[in-house]
Design an enzyme around this catalytic site. Structure first.
Site, short mmCIF file in Angstrom:
data_model
loop_
_atom_site.label_atom_id
_atom_site.label_comp_id
_atom_site.label_asym_id
_atom_site.label_seq_id
_atom_site.Cartn_x
_atom_site.Cartn_y
_atom_site.Cartn_z
N GLN A 288 51.28 44.20 37.03
CA GLN A 288 50.05 43.86 37.74
C GLN A 288 50.37 42.98 38.95
O GLN A 288 50.27 41.77 38.88
CB GLN A 288 49.13 43.10 36.77
CG GLN A 288 47.76 42.82 37.28
CD GLN A 288 46.85 44.01 37.14
OE1 GLN A 288 47.00 44.81 36.25
NE2 GLN A 288 45.90 44.12 38.03
N PHE A 289 50.76 43.60 40.05
CA PHE A 289 51.13 42.82 41.23
C PHE A 289 49.97 42.00 41.76
O PHE A 289 50.15 40.98 42.42
CB PHE A 289 51.72 43.71 42.33
CG PHE A 289 50.71 44.46 43.14
CD1 PHE A 289 50.23 43.92 44.33
CD2 PHE A 289 50.23 45.69 42.73
CE1 PHE A 289 49.30 44.60 45.10
CE2 PHE A 289 49.31 46.38 43.48
CZ PHE A 289 48.83 45.84 44.67
N THR A 290 48.74 42.41 41.46
CA THR A 290 47.58 41.71 41.99
C THR A 290 47.42 40.30 41.45
O THR A 290 46.63 39.52 41.98
CB THR A 290 46.29 42.51 41.73
OG1 THR A 290 46.12 42.67 40.32
CG2 THR A 290 46.34 43.87 42.40
#
Length: 141
Positions: free
Chosen positions: A74-76
């Site tokens: 989950q890069f966000t």
């Protein structure tokens, strides 16, 4: 390295209509973000923290009750929203750095004896879960 760990009774991740990872019993859904400065040493520490995190029922951990984990990249989690309305992703590691570190966390969890399901790195994923509590914590290394 940052993770959002949610206590769940079940969870799954779907890519293109097919389930690619699922846990069908109580455990943790882990959304995992990799920072630009993260390395393999941090991956090992994150795996230990997640496996031993005492947030399951009766203050148990995945390690003590052999509960599964579903790990989804989950890069966000490193989106910066301090300015304007559009998040900045400058603190999130590039895919060529992040993917091996997500894999390192998963491998370290498995080396500890954990049952781990995963999403598919870089794919458009639909994550479904039934939260238990709800009980959700942020874990940082």
């Amino acid at each position: 390295m940052r993770a959002v760990a949610a206590r769940v009774t079940r969870a799954d991740v779907t890519v293109d209509g097919a389930v690619v990872g699922a846990i069908d019993e109580p455990g943790l859904l882990v959304l995992l973000g990799i920072h630009v400065d993260d390395d393999a040493a941090k991956a090992a520490v994150m795996a230990r923290k997640l496996h031993e995190l005492r947030v399951l029922r009766d203050e148990e951990s995945c390690a003590t009750v052999n509960a599964p984990l579903l790990v989804v990249s989950q890069f966000t989690l490193y989106g910066d929203t301090k300015k304007g309305r559009r998040p900045s992703w400058t603190q999130a590691a590039r895919p060529e750095v992040a993917e091996p570190l997500v894999d390192a966390v998963v491998s370290a969890l498995r080396d500890r004896g954990a049952t781990v399901a995963t999403g598919r790195f870089g794919a458009m994923m639909a994550v479904s879960s039934v939260n238990d509590g709800p009980f959700t914590v942020v874990v940082e290394v």
